[in-house]
Write a protein that holds these residues in place. Structure first.
Motif, PDB file in Angstrom:
ATOM      1  N   SER A 203      -1.873  -1.079  -6.687  1.00 49.47           N
ATOM      2  CA  SER A 203      -2.281   0.317  -5.653  1.00 49.47           C
ATOM      3  C   SER A 203      -2.114  -0.405  -4.389  1.00 49.47           C
ATOM      4  CB  SER A 203      -3.794   0.528  -5.906  1.00 49.47           C
ATOM      5  OG  SER A 203      -4.642  -0.427  -5.580  1.00 49.47           O
ATOM      6  N   ASN A 204      -2.444  -1.272  -4.042  1.00 50.42           N
ATOM      7  CA  ASN A 204      -2.356  -2.195  -2.800  1.00 50.42           C
ATOM      8  C   ASN A 204      -0.698  -1.944  -2.205  1.00 50.42           C
ATOM      9  OD1 ASN A 204      -3.491  -3.937  -0.116  1.00 50.42           O
ATOM     10  ND2 ASN A 204      -1.805  -4.853  -0.960  1.00 50.42           N
ATOM     11  N   ASN A 205      -0.210  -2.537  -2.948  1.00 51.34           N
ATOM     12  CA  ASN A 205       1.109  -2.678  -2.666  1.00 51.34           C
ATOM     13  C   ASN A 205       2.055  -1.172  -2.882  1.00 51.34           C
ATOM     14  OD1 ASN A 205       1.461  -5.168  -2.629  1.00 51.34           O
ATOM     15  ND2 ASN A 205       1.973  -5.514  -4.667  1.00 51.34           N
ATOM     16  N   ILE A 206       1.603  -0.295  -3.310  1.00 52.43           N
ATOM     17  CA  ILE A 206       2.069   1.090  -3.403  1.00 52.43           C
ATOM     18  C   ILE A 206       1.843   1.721  -2.027  1.00 52.43           C
ATOM     19  CG2 ILE A 206       1.811   3.418  -4.198  1.00 52.43           C
ATOM     20  CD1 ILE A 206       1.396   2.253  -6.813  1.00 52.43           C
ATOM     21  N   ARG A 207       0.305   1.686  -1.553  1.00 51.70           N
ATOM     22  CA  ARG A 207      -0.068   1.859  -0.154  1.00 51.70           C
ATOM     23  C   ARG A 207       1.033   1.443   1.014  1.00 51.70           C
ATOM     24  NH1 ARG A 207      -5.306  -0.839   1.969  1.00 51.70           N
ATOM     25  NH2 ARG A 207      -3.674  -2.447   2.180  1.00 51.70           N
ATOM     26  N   ASP A 208       1.289   0.006   0.774  1.00 56.50           N
ATOM     27  CA  ASP A 208       1.896  -0.668   1.855  1.00 56.50           C
ATOM     28  C   ASP A 208       3.318  -0.674   1.588  1.00 56.50           C
ATOM     29  OD1 ASP A 208      -0.630  -1.095   2.845  1.00 56.50           O
ATOM     30  OD2 ASP A 208      -0.826  -3.237   1.882  1.00 56.50           O
ATOM     31  N   ALA A 228       7.861   5.566  -9.536  1.00 59.47           N
ATOM     32  CA  ALA A 228       7.835   4.647 -10.817  1.00 59.47           C
ATOM     33  C   ALA A 228       6.734   3.764 -10.761  1.00 59.47           C
ATOM     34  CB  ALA A 228       9.367   4.012 -11.124  1.00 59.47           C
ATOM     35  N   ALA A 229       6.285   3.396  -9.723  1.00 57.24           N
ATOM     36  CA  ALA A 229       5.210   2.399  -9.384  1.00 57.24           C
ATOM     37  C   ALA A 229       3.873   3.116  -9.706  1.00 57.24           C
ATOM     38  CB  ALA A 229       5.077   1.761  -7.990  1.00 57.24           C
ATOM     39  N   VAL A 230       3.849   4.441  -9.329  1.00 58.19           N
ATOM     40  CA  VAL A 230       2.660   5.052  -9.483  1.00 58.19           C
ATOM     41  C   VAL A 230       2.498   5.441 -11.197  1.00 58.19           C
ATOM     42  CG1 VAL A 230       1.597   7.361  -9.313  1.00 58.19           C
ATOM     43  CG2 VAL A 230       2.602   6.458  -7.457  1.00 58.19           C
ATOM     44  N   ASN A 231       3.699   5.546 -11.650  1.00 55.49           N
ATOM     45  CA  ASN A 231       3.718   5.883 -13.484  1.00 55.49           C
ATOM     46  C   ASN A 231       3.352   4.450 -14.063  1.00 55.49           C
ATOM     47  OD1 ASN A 231       4.450   8.585 -13.247  1.00 55.49           O
ATOM     48  ND2 ASN A 231       6.573   8.061 -13.084  1.00 55.49           N
ATOM     49  N   ILE A 232       3.741   3.248 -13.267  1.00 55.62           N
ATOM     50  CA  ILE A 232       3.161   1.802 -13.956  1.00 55.62           C
ATOM     51  C   ILE A 232       1.751   1.919 -13.912  1.00 55.62           C
ATOM     52  CG2 ILE A 232       3.423  -0.339 -13.583  1.00 55.62           C
ATOM     53  CD1 ILE A 232       6.165   0.033 -12.806  1.00 55.62           C
ATOM     54  N   PHE A 274      -2.248   9.189  -5.390  1.00 47.45           N
ATOM     55  CA  PHE A 274      -1.182   8.490  -5.233  1.00 47.45           C
ATOM     56  C   PHE A 274      -0.098   9.556  -5.652  1.00 47.45           C
ATOM     57  CE2 PHE A 274      -3.213   4.362  -5.848  1.00 47.45           C
ATOM     58  CZ  PHE A 274      -2.742   3.838  -4.583  1.00 47.45           C
ATOM     59  N   LYS A 275       0.070  10.461  -6.281  1.00 47.06           N
ATOM     60  CA  LYS A 275       1.113  11.601  -6.488  1.00 47.06           C
ATOM     61  C   LYS A 275       1.121  12.449  -5.305  1.00 47.06           C
ATOM     62  CE  LYS A 275       1.422  11.306 -11.456  1.00 47.06           C
ATOM     63  NZ  LYS A 275       2.887  11.028 -11.641  1.00 47.06           N
ATOM     64  N   GLN A 276       0.026  12.656  -4.778  1.00 46.44           N
ATOM     65  CA  GLN A 276      -0.054  13.814  -3.629  1.00 46.44           C
ATOM     66  C   GLN A 276       0.179  13.184  -2.174  1.00 46.44           C
ATOM     67  OE1 GLN A 276      -3.519  15.862  -4.298  1.00 46.44           O
ATOM     68  NE2 GLN A 276      -3.045  17.122  -6.108  1.00 46.44           N
ATOM     69  N   LYS A 277      -0.111  11.952  -1.994  1.00 45.00           N
ATOM     70  CA  LYS A 277      -0.146  11.534  -0.583  1.00 45.00           C
ATOM     71  C   LYS A 277       0.870  10.301  -0.590  1.00 45.00           C
ATOM     72  CE  LYS A 277      -4.736  13.252  -0.150  1.00 45.00           C
ATOM     73  NZ  LYS A 277      -6.202  12.717   0.245  1.00 45.00           N
ATOM     74  N   GLU A 278       1.428   9.921   0.529  1.00 48.24           N
ATOM     75  CA  GLU A 278       2.256   8.857   1.059  1.00 48.24           C
ATOM     76  C   GLU A 278       1.583   7.851   2.159  1.00 48.24           C
ATOM     77  OE1 GLU A 278       6.276   9.818   1.141  1.00 48.24           O
ATOM     78  OE2 GLU A 278       6.517  10.748  -0.915  1.00 48.24           O
ATOM     79  N   LYS A 279       1.250   8.563   3.222  1.00 48.38           N
ATOM     80  CA  LYS A 279       0.764   7.819   4.253  1.00 48.38           C
ATOM     81  C   LYS A 279      -0.461   6.674   3.969  1.00 48.38           C
ATOM     82  CE  LYS A 279       1.900  11.322   7.612  1.00 48.38           C
ATOM     83  NZ  LYS A 279       1.478  12.269   8.665  1.00 48.38           N
ATOM     84  N   ALA A 286      -7.427   6.371  -2.632  1.00 48.92           N
ATOM     85  CA  ALA A 286      -6.729   6.142  -3.824  1.00 48.92           C
ATOM     86  C   ALA A 286      -7.104   4.701  -4.323  1.00 48.92           C
ATOM     87  CB  ALA A 286      -5.263   6.641  -3.882  1.00 48.92           C
ATOM     88  N   MET A 287      -6.667   3.852  -3.315  1.00 48.03           N
ATOM     89  CA  MET A 287      -6.972   2.318  -3.607  1.00 48.03           C
ATOM     90  C   MET A 287      -8.321   2.026  -3.774  1.00 48.03           C
ATOM     91  SD  MET A 287      -5.691  -0.798  -1.303  1.00 48.03           S
ATOM     92  CE  MET A 287      -6.226  -2.464  -1.822  1.00 48.03           C
ATOM     93  N   LYS A 288      -9.098   2.475  -3.367  1.00 49.67           N
ATOM     94  CA  LYS A 288     -10.630   2.474  -3.647  1.00 49.67           C
ATOM     95  C   LYS A 288     -11.098   3.065  -4.977  1.00 49.67           C
ATOM     96  CE  LYS A 288     -15.236   3.860  -1.952  1.00 49.67           C
ATOM     97  NZ  LYS A 288     -15.957   4.845  -0.874  1.00 49.67           N
TER      98      LYS A 288
END
Length: 312
Positions: A203-208, A228-232, A274-279, A286-288
């Protein structure tokens, strides 16, 4: 970038800000990744007899010190490599925002490692000196996560390493020092926690993702792509819950373990955001929620095992 010249320019922190700066540097929200595995591993040892409280506390503080030191190494090495700045999201910010000298952060990390070693000596004296080797490997993993010529954080193996050491490793050590042995049940019960610890890092790596890509990292999230990362991440959540159902069906754990389902809303929130936001700043919740999934799941599983022992 010459980190020494930069560090000389940083001014000392103001005394009235000390406690908050040091508190943020600890990254306290990450410490449940140490607390939950130690507690779960100890509770798994309940059927073997009386729990040694001193060993439990020593293991708990040693694991937390290693976790905090790892956070500090992360803070230091990311600064040295020019990856962090005062606008970076999800960092303690002691160096880039609050003027703490990099050498101070590095020194504190080494000091915490030293304290962990002292606690490790006590643990070994009370259990087995083989624990020393495993403990040193765990410490090396913490250092080389962001340190060394090829940091683990720059590779696709971060989730695997963090899950193996902060999940499987800590749970099994905590169990072994109480019982003097390992069982298949201890290994199996540690698996969903290991997966969820890895999920925190994912989740940290998706954010960053965007920033890490610019800085040359090759994380799993980057190689797989955001979608794909969110699906993982979703798959990791699902596997963790499915394993509990399998364990109940095969009598590895009791029906009380269904309590872990109370953590599902946190996992749902994480995936939804994670599916709805990107910044990055928008993904903090989401990470929390991902971290809270691990915390609640592990806490509820621990409670379930206690209830199973005393009630069944």
């Amino acid at each position: 970038m010459q980190h020494q010249s930069i560090s000389d320019q940083l001014s000392p922190i103001k005394p009235d800000k000390n406690w908050r700066i040091w508190w943020n540097l600890l990254r306290p929200h990450t410490l449940t990744a140490a607390f939950i595995p130690v507690t779960l591993g100890t509770v798994l040892a309940l059927p073997s007899g009386q729990i040694h409280v001193g060993l439990f506390l020593a293991m708990l503080f040693a694991s937390m010190f290693i976790q905090i030191a790892t956070n500090m190494f992360n803070e230091y090495f990311d600064f040295v490599r020019g990856l962090d700045n005062e606008k970076s999201v999800g960092i303690g910010g002691a160096i880039v925002r609050n003027g703490v000298k990099p050498k101070t952060v590095l020194g504190l990390a080494y000091a915490l490692f030293a304290l962990s070693l002292l606690l490790g000596v006590y643990i070994c004296m009370m259990s087995s000196w083989w624990i020393a080797l495993i403990g040193l490997i765990c410490m090396a993993a913490g250092y080389f996560y962001t340190g060394g010529p090829v940091p683990i954080a720059y590779t696709p193996f971060g989730e695997l390493v963090s899950g193996a050491f902060m999940g499987l490793g800590i749970i099994l050590i905590s169990f072994y020092i109480q019982t003097g042995t390992l069982t298949s049940k201890a290994v199996l019960v540690s698996l969903p926690i290991s997966i969820l610890v890895g999920a925190i890092l994912l989740s940290n790596n998706i954010r960053d993702l965007d920033g890490d890509k610019e800085n040359g990292r090759k994380t799993l999230a980057i190689l797989a792509g955001r979608k794909a990362a969110v699906n993982i991440l979703l798959s990791m959540f699902l596997i963790s819950y499915v394993l509990i159902f399998v364990y109940i069906f095969t009598d590895i754990v009791g029906l009380w373990s269904l309590l872990v389902l109370l953590s599902v809303p946190k996992a749902y929130t994480a995936i939804k955001e994670f599916k709805q936001k990107e910044k990055p700043i928008e993904l903090m919740n989401a990470m929390k929620s991902t971290a809270q999934t691990n915390t609640f799941f592990g806490f509820l599983l621990t409670i379930a095992l206690i209830l199973q022992y005393y009630i069944a």
